[in-house]
Design a protein around this motif. Structure first.
Motif, short mmCIF file in Angstrom:
data_model
loop_
_atom_site.label_atom_id
_atom_site.label_comp_id
_atom_site.label_asym_id
_atom_site.label_seq_id
_atom_site.Cartn_x
_atom_site.Cartn_y
_atom_site.Cartn_z
N GLY A 1 -1.69 10.58 1.49
CA GLY A 1 -2.43 10.41 2.75
C GLY A 1 -3.86 9.92 2.48
N ALA B 1 -8.47 -5.06 5.82
CA ALA B 1 -9.45 -5.78 6.65
C ALA B 1 -8.82 -7.08 7.14
CB ALA B 1 -10.71 -6.06 5.83
N THR C 1 -7.73 -4.91 -3.90
CA THR C 1 -9.10 -5.42 -3.80
C THR C 1 -9.90 -4.69 -2.74
OG1 THR C 1 -8.37 -7.00 -2.14
CG2 THR C 1 -8.34 -7.73 -4.43
N GLY C 2 -9.23 -3.93 -1.92
CA GLY C 2 -9.95 -3.28 -0.82
C GLY C 2 -10.15 -4.25 0.35
N LEU C 3 -9.46 -5.37 0.33
CA LEU C 3 -9.61 -6.35 1.42
C LEU C 3 -8.35 -6.46 2.28
CD1 LEU C 3 -11.45 -9.26 -0.41
CD2 LEU C 3 -12.34 -7.85 1.44
N GLY C 4 -7.22 -5.96 1.72
CA GLY C 4 -5.92 -6.15 2.38
C GLY C 4 -5.93 -5.68 3.84
N CYS D 1 1.27 9.08 4.99
CA CYS D 1 0.48 8.29 5.92
C CYS D 1 1.42 7.31 6.62
CB CYS D 1 -0.56 7.57 5.06
SG CYS D 1 -1.61 6.48 5.96
N LYS E 1 2.46 1.62 -3.32
CA LYS E 1 1.46 1.96 -4.34
C LYS E 1 1.07 3.44 -4.28
CE LYS E 1 -1.77 -1.11 -3.42
NZ LYS E 1 -2.97 -1.91 -3.41
N TYR E 2 0.93 3.93 -3.07
CA TYR E 2 0.41 5.29 -2.93
C TYR E 2 1.53 6.33 -2.79
CZ TYR E 2 -4.03 2.95 -2.55
OH TYR E 2 -5.10 2.17 -2.83
N ASN F 1 0.84 -1.21 0.00
CA ASN F 1 0.00 0.00 0.00
C ASN F 1 0.87 1.25 0.00
OD1 ASN F 1 -2.45 -1.23 -0.08
ND2 ASN F 1 -2.87 -1.08 2.12
#
Ligand code: ADP
Length: 886
Positions: free
Chosen positions: A812, A844, A839-842, A867, A782-783, A779
């Motif tokens: 951020g 969680a 996936t938006g699951l990492g 961040c 990536k960001y 993450n």
């Protein structure tokens, strides 16, 4: 029939009310007149004015005739008591009764029109308006009516109008101000607010009013006693002075008698010398004259007449006719003739008068002659000046005479003083500063004939301010009656006591208004509290969520029905028990902390409620703090998540089943596509190769998603356990960096590991924790911007735990998204997905893994500046010391 009999009985009760009101009005009015200052009708306080209004407010306008009757009765009664003619008093009574009724009707109209709840008086403005409208404003009516009728009936002169109007108005206004609250308390006890005001308003008002009345009565009776004392004092002094004046005259006359007795012949000049001396020795002019009256027998008459002719030019002895003309005296055996008189001026006309010709004088002369003593005549009217006077006669004998016969034998004449009453008494009364006394002198020895009076005796005087004293002079008894002058009375009425009472009552009414305001407010707040409490109770009772409150020690204070239902405990078993009995996982430390530092608290988290039957119910907890009287109270709202969890489980089961079913064909699709793209099936035309590559990318994404979903569902199964092994932290983090270095270079991002303590060992499942690190690092990479730097460092901020931080220099996380970062399938901007993948699951999954290690995951971010994600993991020694999870 029943209807008409009800009508009759209601008519009957109305008539009864009217008569009762009239009676109360008249009686209370009569009592209040005791507080009036005489003369007059106006009193310091006139409660019937308040009675009239309150009764009409509470019972209706039909009571108005009661006011009229009551006032009529009262005014006739007062007139009767003061001894005046009832018939003459009728117009006054009618005027006042009309005024009283109109005043009450006006007050009723005004308060109904402008006061919201005139019979409750709760709001400040209502109270003030009520008192002002019904008091000073409406009371103008009866003051005007009453005073006008007194004036037109002649009972009041124009000079007294203003004073009478003001006292009447003040009395009525104070009557309303003080008695209206008391009457409400007395007559409307059913209305809550008045019952509450019994002690708070009624008692102080009654006590103050009674105290004031008592003061007034004591004070004015003291004034009366004082006045009586002064009066008696004055009367005694005046009477004594009257005695000494008479005494002085008697002494002077006695001396003159001695003078005549011892001198053979007193000449006119000698007489004048003596008389002048006496008359000029006093400034008083009550002795109008001194005279020598010679006794003559018939044989001595002509010689005497010659001498008289020589001396004063009067040729004969004479009598006065009824027309006051001189007429020569008829021949008689004896004469007593005025020979000398001083002062001569004004008295010349009586020289030569035979005073035996007048029966009043004759009687006095004979009494003096026979007794040998001073004798005083009855009242005579002076011939010279038309004044009322008496004559004092002293007999003079030529030789000392012992008995009546000798006296008649040796009588030589009489010395006489003329005493005029007007100067005697007026001087007496004006000598002292008193216009205070009036006096009346009567002759007891002559059937109480009036001698003199300064004013007519009033019909009625307070007995104690009238006194009769006797005085004896020259064998005659006089009675002197003294009383207080009317002028003095009106000047010195009980004003002081009256003003003290009026001011005291004014203060009482202000206090009353203040108490009404205070109690009105208390009542209003009470009502509001009751209403709000009912509303709150309604909300709490009907809430679907369980709501509990507890103190900072965690003791439950209240619970709603939904709370009872959720926990299966009755409220009685929950109150005063620790909240941890039903929420075992709730930590009280942050609560105590928040109370200590007075910091706000507003938390939302998932937890479990322990029911009475020991079943664990998943709940969403909303915890908040409120300050109350300087103490903290906590409210917790519990939402039962059982159903939601079941639904989610079904959904998750479906997803994982579908994912499972997808994985095998997906693997084969990926394999096939790999073979096709690698040219095993022959070379592909350009277009086809591109399509195959696209299909492969999407298949990879789908595989990633399927894997994440399956990972997630794996963690959700209850019996999935993680390993617990020691992991050397430095090695672990170096490995994580190395594993992600390739990915970082794809994005031109530098990975930096700051120094990690070499001996630090954490406890956990290395594979799963590596997966967490991979997610955080990927993450961050990536960001990150191109050429950005991702830093990994460690810190210790909680005992027995180590914090690992992954810090990037990206954009951020936007504020709006921060709440959802750890939720499943959540991405800040789904348009990013394509660029950065994912996936938006990492996160969680990372959260579940970290929490299964009894750790914690969170982030700090500044929008646009990057961040930092933190994970807190237990140190190995700490875990070894912990009890094994049951
Ligand atoms: P994904 O697989 O989409 O990365 P994650 O659960 O790992 O899913 O992350 C969820 C979302 O959190 C991301 O889509 C992104 O919007 C945000 N996010 C996570 N880490 C960062 C980061 N370091 N900087 C900015 N946004 C981040």
């Amino acid at each position: 029939m029943p209807q008409s009999s009800a009508a009759v009985s209601s008519f009957g009760s109305k008539v009864f009310h009217i008569l009762l009101l009239a009676l109360c009005y008249a009686c209370i009015g009569r009592l209040s007149v005791l507080l009036a200052i005489p003369p007059g009708y106006a009193t310091a306080i006139f409660p019937p004015a308040g009675i009239a209004l309150v009764v009409m407010l509470l019972f209706g306008r039909y009571c108005a005739p009661g006011i009229f009757l009551g006032s009529l009765l009262l005014n006739l009664w007062i007139g009767f008591d003061s001894g005046s003619d009832i018939v003459a008093g009728l117009p006054i009574a009618f005027g006042a009764a009309t005024g009283a009724t109109l005043q009450a009707l006006l007050a009723l109209y005004l308060v109904r029109r402008y006061v919201t709840a005139p019979d409750e008086l709760i709001r400040d403005t209502d109270i003030i308006l009520f008192l002002l409208l019904a008091g000073p404003l409406a009371c103008v009516v009866n003051a005007s009516f009453g005073v006008s009728s007194l004036y037109y009936a002649g009972a009041l002169n124009s000079a007294g109008i203003a004073y009478a109007w003001v006292t009447w108005w003040v009395g009525d206004s104070l009557g309303v101000l003080v008695s209206a609250p008391l009457l409400f308390i007395l007559l409307a006890p059913g209305r809550g607010v008045w019952r509450q005001r019994r002690w708070a308003v009624g008692l102080p008002l009654v006590m103050l009013s009674v105290g004031l009345m008592w003061m007034f009565i004591t004070f004015s009776s003291w004034e009366v006693r004082q006045r009586q004392f002064e009066f008696n004092e004055d009367v005694n002094i005046t009477h004594e002075q009257l005695g000494s004046r008479l005494e002085r005259t008697v002494l002077a006359l006695g001396a003159l008698e001695r003078f005549f007795s011892y001198s053979a012949n007193v000449s006119r000049g000698e007489f004048k010398g003596y008389a002048d001396f006496f008359l000029s020795s006093s400034s008083d002019d009550d002795v109008r004259g001194l005279s020598w009256n010679r006794y003559l027998r018939q044989s001595q008459r002509s010689e005497f007449e010659q001498t008289l002719q020589q001396d004063v030019g009067q040729p004969f002895i004479f009598d006065f006719t009824a027309q006051r003309e001189k007429q020569r005296s008829a021949e008689a055996e004896h004469y007593v003739v005025v020979e000398y008189i001083e002062p001569l001026a004004g008295n010349e006309a009586v020289i030569g008068l035979n005073i035996l010709s007048n029966p009043v004088r004759l009687a006095a002369i004979f009494s003096a002659l026979d007794s040998g003593q001073l004798s005083v005549s009855e009242k005579i009217n002076l011939l010279q000046s038309n004044e009322d006077a008496v004559l004092l006669f002293f007999p003079v004998y030529s030789v000392p005479a012992l008995d009546e016969a000798q006296r008649r034998e040796h009588i030589a004449g009489f010395v006489t003083a003329v005493l005029a009453f007007k100067p005697l008494i007026e001087n007496l009364l004006t000598e002292k500063d008193s216009s205070m006394l009036e006096m009346r002198l009567t002759d007891v020895s002559n059937n109480n004939a009036l001698l003199y009076q300064t004013a007519a005796l009033p019909q009625s005087t307070p007995l104690q301010l009238e006194q009769s004293l006797n005085i004896t002079v020259g064998g005659r008894q006089w009675q002197a009656q003294y009383w207080l002058s009317a002028e003095y009375k009106s000047l010195n009425s009980d004003f002081l006591a009256f003003y003290v009472l009026t001011i005291g009552l004014l203060f009482t009414s202000i206090l009353g208004a203040f108490l009404l305001v205070v109690t009105g407010r208390a009542h209003y707040i009470g009502q509001l509290v009751t209403k709000r409490s009912a509303e709150l109770k309604g909300v709490l009772d009907n809430a679907i969520d369980a709501i509990l409150t507890f103190d900072s020690k965690g003791n439950i204070e209240s619970v709603n029905p939904a709370g009872e239902k959720l926990t299966q405990y009755p409220a009685t078993q929950l109150i005063n028990k620790s909240v941890q009995m039903i929420l075992p996982k709730l930590e009280l430390d942050p609560l105590v902390e928040s109370e200590l530092h007075n910091s706000p608290l507003n938390a939302r988290f998932d937890s479990t409620v322990m029911r009475q039957d020991t079943a664990a119910i998943p709940v969403e907890v909303a915890l908040s703090k409120m300050e109350f009287n300087g103490e903290s109270r906590f409210t917790v709202i519990l939402r039962d998540l059982t159903e939601r969890h079941e639904a989610e489980k079904i959904k998750d089961d479906i997803i994982s089943t579908v994912s499972h079913e997808l994985r095998t064909p997906l693997t084969s699709i990926m394999g096939s596509l790999g073979l096709v793209s690698s040219g095993v099936t022959g070379p592909l035309p350009q277009k086809a190769a591109e399509l195959v590559s696209l299909a492969m990318q999407n298949s990879q994404r789908l595989t990633m998603l399927v894997n994440d979903i399956l990972e997630l569902s794996k963690h959700q199964t209850e019996n999935y356990q993680l390993a617990q092994e020691p992991i050397a932290l430095e090695t672990f983090l170096t490995k994580a960096i190395n594993l992600n270095a390739g990915y970082a270079s794809q994005y031109d991002v530098k990975l930096v590991l700051q120094q990690v303590p070499t001996d630090m060992v954490i406890s956990g499942d290395e594979v799963k924790l590596m997966q967490v690190m991979a997610n955080l690092l990927s993450n961050a990479i990536k960001y990150s911007p191109r050429h950005g730097c991702v830093t990994v460092f460690t810190a210790i901020s909680a005992p027995q735990f180590v914090d690992i931080a992954v810090q990037d220099q990206g954009n951020g996380i936007p504020l709006a998204f921060q709440q959802q970062v750890f939720q499943r399938f959540s991405q800040a901007d789904s348009t990013d997905t394509r660029r950065v993948g994912g996936t938006g699951l990492g996160l969680a999954i990372a959260k579940i893994i970290v929490e299964k290690h009894q750790g914690k995951i969170w982030f700090e971010t500044v929008e646009g500046k990057g961040c930092t994600f933190f994970i807190r993991l237990p140190l190995y020694q700490h875990v070894a010391a912990m009890p094994l999870p049951g």
